[in-house]
Design a protein around this motif. Structure first.
Motif, PDB file in Angstrom:
ATOM      1  N   ASP A  17       0.834  -1.193   0.000  1.00  0.00           N
ATOM      2  CA  ASP A  17       0.000   0.000   0.000  1.00  0.00           C
ATOM      3  C   ASP A  17       0.876   1.252   0.000  1.00  0.00           C
ATOM      4  O   ASP A  17       2.114   1.185  -0.002  1.00  0.00           O
ATOM      5  CB  ASP A  17      -0.963  -0.015   1.193  1.00  0.00           C
ATOM      6  CG  ASP A  17      -0.253  -0.052   2.543  1.00  0.00           C
ATOM      7  OD1 ASP A  17       0.922   0.350   2.617  1.00  0.00           O
ATOM      8  OD2 ASP A  17      -0.878  -0.494   3.530  1.00  0.00           O
ATOM      9  N   ASP A  18       0.234   2.399   0.004  1.00  0.00           N
ATOM     10  CA  ASP A  18       0.961   3.665  -0.097  1.00  0.00           C
ATOM     11  C   ASP A  18       1.879   3.899   1.102  1.00  0.00           C
ATOM     12  O   ASP A  18       2.925   4.539   0.971  1.00  0.00           O
ATOM     13  CB  ASP A  18      -0.025   4.829  -0.221  1.00  0.00           C
ATOM     14  CG  ASP A  18      -0.755   4.842  -1.561  1.00  0.00           C
ATOM     15  OD1 ASP A  18      -0.273   4.168  -2.496  1.00  0.00           O
ATOM     16  OD2 ASP A  18      -1.807   5.513  -1.663  1.00  0.00           O
ATOM     17  N   ILE A  19       1.491   3.382   2.267  1.00  0.00           N
ATOM     18  CA  ILE A  19       2.301   3.601   3.469  1.00  0.00           C
ATOM     19  C   ILE A  19       3.599   2.812   3.379  1.00  0.00           C
ATOM     20  O   ILE A  19       4.686   3.342   3.656  1.00  0.00           O
ATOM     21  CB  ILE A  19       1.503   3.211   4.732  1.00  0.00           C
ATOM     22  CG1 ILE A  19       0.266   4.102   4.862  1.00  0.00           C
ATOM     23  CG2 ILE A  19       2.393   3.343   5.980  1.00  0.00           C
ATOM     24  CD1 ILE A  19      -0.665   3.675   5.968  1.00  0.00           C
ATOM     25  N   VAL A  20       3.515   1.543   2.973  1.00  0.00           N
ATOM     26  CA  VAL A  20       4.732   0.741   2.807  1.00  0.00           C
ATOM     27  C   VAL A  20       5.589   1.319   1.677  1.00  0.00           C
ATOM     28  O   VAL A  20       6.811   1.400   1.798  1.00  0.00           O
ATOM     29  CB  VAL A  20       4.383  -0.734   2.524  1.00  0.00           C
ATOM     30  CG1 VAL A  20       5.655  -1.548   2.314  1.00  0.00           C
ATOM     31  CG2 VAL A  20       3.566  -1.324   3.666  1.00  0.00           C
ATOM     32  N   ALA A  21       4.932   1.733   0.593  1.00  0.00           N
ATOM     33  CA  ALA A  21       5.670   2.332  -0.521  1.00  0.00           C
ATOM     34  C   ALA A  21       6.400   3.594  -0.072  1.00  0.00           C
ATOM     35  O   ALA A  21       7.547   3.845  -0.473  1.00  0.00           O
ATOM     36  CB  ALA A  21       4.718   2.644  -1.675  1.00  0.00           C
ATOM     37  N   GLY A  22       5.760   4.383   0.773  1.00  0.00           N
ATOM     38  CA  GLY A  22       6.410   5.591   1.288  1.00  0.00           C
ATOM     39  C   GLY A  22       7.593   5.263   2.168  1.00  0.00           C
ATOM     40  O   GLY A  22       8.644   5.932   2.109  1.00  0.00           O
ATOM     41  N   ALA A  23       7.459   4.224   3.002  1.00  0.00           N
ATOM     42  CA  ALA A  23       8.583   3.795   3.846  1.00  0.00           C
ATOM     43  C   ALA A  23       9.726   3.277   2.984  1.00  0.00           C
ATOM     44  O   ALA A  23      10.899   3.501   3.297  1.00  0.00           O
ATOM     45  CB  ALA A  23       8.114   2.717   4.815  1.00  0.00           C
ATOM     46  N   ARG A  24       9.394   2.601   1.896  1.00  0.00           N
ATOM     47  CA  ARG A  24      10.429   2.103   0.977  1.00  0.00           C
ATOM     48  C   ARG A  24      11.148   3.271   0.294  1.00  0.00           C
ATOM     49  O   ARG A  24      12.374   3.252   0.127  1.00  0.00           O
ATOM     50  CB  ARG A  24       9.790   1.174  -0.054  1.00  0.00           C
ATOM     51  CG  ARG A  24      10.795   0.451  -0.932  1.00  0.00           C
ATOM     52  CD  ARG A  24      10.101  -0.532  -1.867  1.00  0.00           C
ATOM     53  NE  ARG A  24       9.486  -1.643  -1.158  1.00  0.00           N
ATOM     54  CZ  ARG A  24      10.153  -2.684  -0.678  1.00  0.00           C
ATOM     55  NH1 ARG A  24      11.467  -2.742  -0.818  1.00  0.00           N
ATOM     56  NH2 ARG A  24       9.528  -3.650  -0.050  1.00  0.00           N
ATOM     57  N   ASP A  25      10.387   4.285  -0.104  1.00  0.00           N
ATOM     58  CA  ASP A  25      11.000   5.474  -0.721  1.00  0.00           C
ATOM     59  C   ASP A  25      11.945   6.161   0.265  1.00  0.00           C
ATOM     60  O   ASP A  25      13.035   6.612  -0.113  1.00  0.00           O
ATOM     61  CB  ASP A  25       9.922   6.456  -1.174  1.00  0.00           C
ATOM     62  CG  ASP A  25       9.145   5.953  -2.386  1.00  0.00           C
ATOM     63  OD1 ASP A  25       9.649   5.042  -3.081  1.00  0.00           O
ATOM     64  OD2 ASP A  25       8.039   6.475  -2.630  1.00  0.00           O
ATOM     65  N   LEU A  30      17.583   7.360   2.160  1.00  0.00           N
ATOM     66  CA  LEU A  30      18.585   7.275   3.230  1.00  0.00           C
ATOM     67  C   LEU A  30      19.689   6.254   2.932  1.00  0.00           C
ATOM     68  O   LEU A  30      20.636   6.131   3.705  1.00  0.00           O
ATOM     69  CB  LEU A  30      17.904   6.905   4.549  1.00  0.00           C
ATOM     70  CG  LEU A  30      16.956   7.947   5.148  1.00  0.00           C
ATOM     71  CD1 LEU A  30      16.224   7.357   6.349  1.00  0.00           C
ATOM     72  CD2 LEU A  30      17.721   9.199   5.552  1.00  0.00           C
ATOM     73  N   GLY A  31      19.550   5.517   1.848  1.00  0.00           N
ATOM     74  CA  GLY A  31      20.534   4.493   1.525  1.00  0.00           C
ATOM     75  C   GLY A  31      20.414   3.260   2.395  1.00  0.00           C
ATOM     76  O   GLY A  31      21.403   2.553   2.618  1.00  0.00           O
ATOM     77  N   VAL A  32      19.208   3.005   2.884  1.00  0.00           N
ATOM     78  CA  VAL A  32      18.955   1.852   3.747  1.00  0.00           C
ATOM     79  C   VAL A  32      18.505   0.672   2.897  1.00  0.00           C
ATOM     80  O   VAL A  32      17.541   0.780   2.132  1.00  0.00           O
ATOM     81  CB  VAL A  32      17.870   2.170   4.794  1.00  0.00           C
ATOM     82  CG1 VAL A  32      17.554   0.938   5.642  1.00  0.00           C
ATOM     83  CG2 VAL A  32      18.305   3.329   5.670  1.00  0.00           C
ATOM     84  N   THR A  33      19.186  -0.452   3.022  1.00  0.00           N
ATOM     85  CA  THR A  33      18.782  -1.663   2.317  1.00  0.00           C
ATOM     86  C   THR A  33      17.564  -2.265   3.011  1.00  0.00           C
ATOM     87  O   THR A  33      17.563  -2.442   4.228  1.00  0.00           O
ATOM     88  CB  THR A  33      19.914  -2.703   2.316  1.00  0.00           C
ATOM     89  OG1 THR A  33      21.058  -2.145   1.671  1.00  0.00           O
ATOM     90  CG2 THR A  33      19.493  -3.963   1.577  1.00  0.00           C
ATOM     91  N   THR A  34      16.544  -2.574   2.232  1.00  0.00           N
ATOM     92  CA  THR A  34      15.337  -3.132   2.830  1.00  0.00           C
ATOM     93  C   THR A  34      14.945  -4.417   2.121  1.00  0.00           C
ATOM     94  O   THR A  34      15.592  -4.841   1.162  1.00  0.00           O
ATOM     95  CB  THR A  34      14.185  -2.107   2.807  1.00  0.00           C
ATOM     96  OG1 THR A  34      13.111  -2.579   3.601  1.00  0.00           O
ATOM     97  CG2 THR A  34      13.709  -1.846   1.382  1.00  0.00           C
ATOM     98  N   ILE A  35      13.895  -5.040   2.601  1.00  0.00           N
ATOM     99  CA  ILE A  35      13.462  -6.324   2.055  1.00  0.00           C
ATOM    100  C   ILE A  35      12.671  -6.130   0.760  1.00  0.00           C
ATOM    101  O   ILE A  35      12.074  -5.077   0.532  1.00  0.00           O
ATOM    102  CB  ILE A  35      12.601  -7.094   3.061  1.00  0.00           C
ATOM    103  CG1 ILE A  35      11.376  -6.256   3.466  1.00  0.00           C
ATOM    104  CG2 ILE A  35      13.426  -7.502   4.276  1.00  0.00           C
ATOM    105  CD1 ILE A  35      10.312  -7.023   4.210  1.00  0.00           C
ATOM    106  N   GLU A  36      12.650  -7.150  -0.072  1.00  0.00           N
ATOM    107  CA  GLU A  36      11.847  -7.149  -1.269  1.00  0.00           C
ATOM    108  C   GLU A  36      10.387  -7.442  -0.896  1.00  0.00           C
ATOM    109  O   GLU A  36      10.108  -8.060   0.138  1.00  0.00           O
ATOM    110  CB  GLU A  36      12.350  -8.220  -2.243  1.00  0.00           C
ATOM    111  CG  GLU A  36      13.778  -8.020  -2.712  1.00  0.00           C
ATOM    112  CD  GLU A  36      14.825  -8.562  -1.749  1.00  0.00           C
ATOM    113  OE1 GLU A  36      14.438  -8.965  -0.618  1.00  0.00           O
ATOM    114  OE2 GLU A  36      16.007  -8.593  -2.108  1.00  0.00           O
TER     115      GLU A  36
END
Length: 210
Positions: A17-25, A30-36
């Motif tokens: 959703d838009d909230i997860v997409a915003g956290a991913r952005d 910030l150059g933070v590696t996150t999960i797929e």
């Protein structure tokens, strides 16, 4: 090519959703590696299957993985540790927008190596290890102490970009990852499986003592 297409297809099935997409952005900025997304779907599946009520996360980032964990268990309480206050600022905003206030999400800013030894044993249904590979063995050892019998420890980026499976690859992080996988695969204390989703997701379930 087939592997890349398969990964893209599976990620496309894990709708964010838009909230997860915003956290991913925010993580990207910030150059933070996150999960797929495909790994996120497995996190949600795990917490839902276990009917998790208490979740611990080592490595908050900007909240992407935490939001996926809570998607599977929206009634659970999440405790998440990260060294960076800036990360927690972004994550807090994402959790709040998703409806998870301070009563549901507890963010601890500090070193996991200092925080984890002070936490109560067998207190969590799911523990996610999503932090520096250099500390992975130590974090998993703590996680297996903190998770309840029947609970599951999840370790992200378990394949380190494919390096773990490549015999030509060397280095401390790769050696540690292989050693951890080898030890867990022969342990009678746990059941384990390694999913190739994303960069690899390790599942380790704590078994009752014989």
């Amino acid at each position: 090519m087939e592997t890349a297409l398969t990964s893209k297809y599976i990620d496309g099935l894990a709708i964010e959703d838009d909230i997860v997409a915003g956290a991913r952005d925010a993580a990207d900025e910030l150059g933070v590696t996150t999960i797929e997304p495909s790994v996120g779907a497995l996190l949600a599946l795990t917490t839902a299957t276990l009917h998790a009520t208490s979740i611990l996360e080592i490595g908050t980032g900007t909240g992407v993985s935490g939001l996926w964990l809570l998607r599977g268990a929206p009634g659970a309480t999440l405790t998440s540790i990260d060294t960076e206050l800036d990360h927690h600022s972004h994550a807090r905003g994402a959790f709040t927008r998703a409806g998870f206030g301070p009563a549901k999400v507890r963010l601890i800013t500090g070193s996991a190596g200092e925080v984890l030894p002070r936490m109560n044993e067998a207190s969590y249904d799911v523990v996610l290890v999503d932090a520096d590979p250099a500390d992975r063995i130590e974090h998993v050892e703590h996680a297996l102490r903190l998770v309840r019998v029947g609970g599951t420890v999840l370790v992200t980026h378990a394949l380190l970009g494919g390096r773990v499976a490549d015999p030509a690859q060397r280095g401390d992080a790769v050696a540690d990852a292989r050693a951890l996988l080898s030890e867990l695969s022969t342990s009678d204390a746990v059941a384990m499986a390694l999913s190739p989703a994303g960069d690899g997701l390790l599942h380790v379930t704590r078994l009752p003592e014989p």
